[in-house]
Write a protein that holds these residues in place. Structure first.
Motif, short mmCIF file in Angstrom:
data_model
loop_
_atom_site.label_atom_id
_atom_site.label_comp_id
_atom_site.label_asym_id
_atom_site.label_seq_id
_atom_site.Cartn_x
_atom_site.Cartn_y
_atom_site.Cartn_z
N ALA A 68 14.41 67.49 11.89
CA ALA A 68 14.66 69.29 12.94
C ALA A 68 14.65 68.79 14.77
CB ALA A 68 12.93 69.42 13.20
N LEU A 69 14.23 67.63 15.22
CA LEU A 69 14.56 67.96 16.58
C LEU A 69 14.95 67.62 17.10
CD1 LEU A 69 13.14 67.04 19.30
CD2 LEU A 69 12.92 64.84 18.88
N THR A 70 16.91 66.81 16.10
CA THR A 70 18.41 67.13 16.56
C THR A 70 18.85 68.47 16.24
OG1 THR A 70 18.30 64.87 15.52
CG2 THR A 70 19.85 66.06 15.61
N ASP A 71 18.80 69.14 15.11
CA ASP A 71 18.66 70.63 15.41
C ASP A 71 18.45 71.09 16.65
OD1 ASP A 71 19.58 69.88 13.07
OD2 ASP A 71 18.33 70.72 11.98
N LEU A 72 16.77 71.14 17.18
CA LEU A 72 16.66 72.01 18.17
C LEU A 72 17.40 71.55 19.46
CD1 LEU A 72 12.69 71.97 18.96
CD2 LEU A 72 13.85 71.58 20.80
N LEU A 73 17.79 70.35 19.85
CA LEU A 73 18.08 69.46 20.91
C LEU A 73 19.55 69.43 21.31
CD1 LEU A 73 16.40 65.94 21.10
CD2 LEU A 73 15.51 68.30 22.15
N ILE A 74 20.49 70.48 19.81
CA ILE A 74 22.09 70.58 20.12
C ILE A 74 21.89 72.09 20.43
CG2 ILE A 74 23.93 71.51 17.73
CD1 ILE A 74 22.79 69.09 16.61
N GLU A 75 20.59 72.38 19.69
CA GLU A 75 20.88 74.06 20.50
C GLU A 75 20.19 73.86 22.12
OE1 GLU A 75 18.16 77.47 20.01
OE2 GLU A 75 19.39 77.97 18.07
N MET A 76 19.02 73.43 22.31
CA MET A 76 18.41 73.52 23.53
C MET A 76 18.74 73.10 25.02
SD MET A 76 14.96 71.78 24.42
CE MET A 76 15.31 70.21 25.80
N GLN A 77 20.19 72.24 24.31
CA GLN A 77 21.24 71.15 25.36
C GLN A 77 22.63 71.45 25.15
OE1 GLN A 77 20.25 66.64 24.46
NE2 GLN A 77 17.96 66.83 24.79
N SER A 78 22.75 72.69 24.38
CA SER A 78 24.39 73.04 24.38
C SER A 78 25.09 73.54 25.67
CB SER A 78 24.36 73.72 23.56
OG SER A 78 24.32 74.94 24.16
N VAL A 79 24.16 74.15 26.56
CA VAL A 79 24.90 74.70 27.70
C VAL A 79 24.69 73.68 28.57
CG1 VAL A 79 24.88 76.15 29.31
CG2 VAL A 79 23.85 76.93 27.41
N ALA A 80 24.18 72.81 28.70
CA ALA A 80 24.01 71.75 29.89
C ALA A 80 24.43 70.76 29.36
CB ALA A 80 22.61 70.99 30.24
N ARG A 81 25.33 70.06 28.07
CA ARG A 81 25.92 69.09 27.93
C ARG A 81 27.29 70.09 27.65
NH1 ARG A 81 24.00 64.73 25.76
NH2 ARG A 81 21.65 64.49 24.87
N ALA A 82 27.62 71.46 27.80
CA ALA A 82 28.91 71.75 27.98
C ALA A 82 29.58 71.09 29.47
CB ALA A 82 28.78 73.42 27.42
N HIS A 83 28.43 71.66 29.95
CA HIS A 83 28.92 71.80 32.07
C HIS A 83 27.88 70.70 32.97
CE1 HIS A 83 31.10 75.82 30.83
NE2 HIS A 83 29.85 76.03 30.39
N PRO A 84 28.38 68.98 32.24
CA PRO A 84 27.59 68.64 32.97
C PRO A 84 27.37 68.47 34.40
CG PRO A 84 29.31 67.73 32.09
CD PRO A 84 29.87 69.13 31.39
N GLY A 85 26.84 68.34 34.55
CA GLY A 85 26.84 68.30 36.33
C GLY A 85 26.77 70.26 37.27
N ALA A 86 26.29 70.71 36.06
CA ALA A 86 26.86 72.19 36.65
C ALA A 86 25.19 72.29 37.86
CB ALA A 86 26.74 72.84 35.68
N THR A 87 25.28 73.53 38.01
CA THR A 87 23.52 73.84 39.31
C THR A 87 23.42 75.29 39.25
OG1 THR A 87 24.68 74.77 41.18
CG2 THR A 87 24.01 72.32 40.70
N TRP A 88 22.31 76.10 38.71
CA TRP A 88 22.39 77.31 38.32
C TRP A 88 21.41 77.57 39.58
CZ3 TRP A 88 25.33 77.30 34.25
CH2 TRP A 88 24.98 76.56 33.34
#
Length: 279
Positions: A259-279
Motif C-alpha cells: 500500500a505504501l508503494t501505491d501511495l507514493l506513486i500518487e504522492m510523488q508523481s508531480v515532483a518526479r515528473a518535474h524534477p527540480g521545479a519550484t512552486w
C-alpha cells in the motif's frame, strides 16, 4: 521555506528556526535525524491518506474536517523532515525527503499507510493513530531537542482536537444503528493488529529515550489503552484483544506493505515528473 507566522497566536518557538540548530550533547546527529524522519513520515503518510477523503467523505462538513486534520499533520511533518536532513549529515531538505525517497527509505508505522476503507474504518484508524500520537507528543514537549519540543508543543493542541473528533465519530457509529455498529467493529478489527507496532521500540528510539530526547514507545501503552478502552466502552463496542507483540521488522526498519508503494506513486508523481521545479 515560508516563515512561521504562528497563526493561532500560541507564542510557541518556531520549529523551522530550530531545524538547523545544534544537536543536544551526547546525541548522535544520525540518530536524531532518523528519529525525526520516523515522526515526520508518520505525519506525512497519514496526512496523505486523509487527503484522499476530499470529495469522498459522506458529508461536506466531514470532508472539510478531514482535510484540516491532514493539513495539521502536514504542518508537523515539514519541520520534522527539515530537522532530519539538517542533523543527519545528508543536507536533504523537506521536499527531497518527501518526494525523493522510495518505499524502503520511509520509516512510518504501517498503521498510517494502510489503504482507506469505508468511513467507519477511517474513524477507527484515526482514533488509534491520533490517540497514540497525542501520547507521544505529550512526552516530547520535554525533549532536550528544541525542534522536537517545539513541534510537540504545537502538535498536542492539534492532536487533542483530532482525538476528540475521531472519538466522537466512533461513539456515534458504535452506539448508532446495527449497521453502523457492525461497520465500526469491522473497522477496528482491520486496524487493531497494527497497534502492536506502535509500542515496539527501535534501537534508535531506545538510545534517544535514554538521552532525554525521545520517548520509549512501550511507555505509551498504558495511557493509550486507557483512552481507547474509555472510548470503545462509551461506543458500546467490545475492546479487541491485545495483538501479538511485533517481533518482525516493520515500518521503522523500512519494511512496508504494498500500500505504501501505491501511495507514493500518487504522492510523488508531480515532483518526479518535474524534477527540480519550484512552486
Amino acid at each position: 521555506m515560508p516563515a512561521y507566522d504562528d497563526p493561532h497566536g500560541t507564542g510557541l518557538a518556531d520549529p523551522y528556526a530550530e531545524a538547523g540548530g545544534e544537536v543536544p550533547g551526547g546525541v548522535r546527529g544520525v540518530d536524531l535525524g532518523a528519529y525525526c524522519l520516523m515522526l515526520g513520515d508518520d505525519a506525512l503518510v497519514m496526512s496523505h491518506r486523509l487527503q484522499e477523503w476530499v470529495t469522498r467523505a459522506p458529508e461536506l462538513e466531514e470532508e472539510v474536517a478531514l482535510a484540516n486534520i491532514a493539513l495539521d499533520l502536514l504542518g508537523q511533518a515539514r519541520p520534522l523532515l527539515s530537522r532530519a536532513g539538517a542533523v543527519d549529515g545528508s543536507g536533504r531538505d523537506e521536499d527531497t525527503l518527501a518526494f525523493g525517497r522510495g518505499p524502503g527509505e520511509f520509516r512510518n508505522v504501517r498503521l498510517a499507510e494502510a489503504p482507506n476503507g469505508d468511513f467507519a474504518h477511517a474513524m477507527a484508524r484515526l482514533l488509534l493513530f491520533v490517540t497514540w500520537r497525542l501520547a507521544l507528543l505529550g512526552r516530547l514537549t520535554g525533549s532536550r531537542d528544541p525542534a522536537l519540543a517545539a513541534v510537540a508543543a504545537k502538535g498536542v493542541k492539534e492532536m487533542a482536537y483530532h482525538r476528540e473528533y475521531a472519538a466522537g465519530w466512533v461513539v456515534r457509529l458504535g452506539d448508532g444503528t446495527a449497521y453502523s455498529r457492525e461497520r465500526v467493529i469491522e473497522g477496528l478489527a482491520a486496524v487493531w493488529p497494527s497497534t502492536a507496532e506502535l509500542f515496539a521500540p527501535s534501537p534508535v528510539e531506545l538510545r534517544l529515550a535514554a538521552a532525554g530526547v525521545a520517548a520509549d514507545p512501550a511507555s505509551l501503552r498504558p495511557d493509550v489503552e486507557t483512552v481507547l478502552t474509555g472510548v470503545l466502552t462509551a461506543a458500546t463496542v467490545p475492546v479487541p484483544a491485545p495483538p501479538p507483540p511485533c517481533l518482525a521488522p516493520a515500518g521503522r526498519e523500512g519494511v512496508h506493505t504494498p500500500a505504501l508503494t501505491d501511495l507514493l506513486i500518487e504522492m510523488q508523481s508531480v515532483a518526479r515528473a518535474h524534477p527540480g521545479a519550484t512552486w
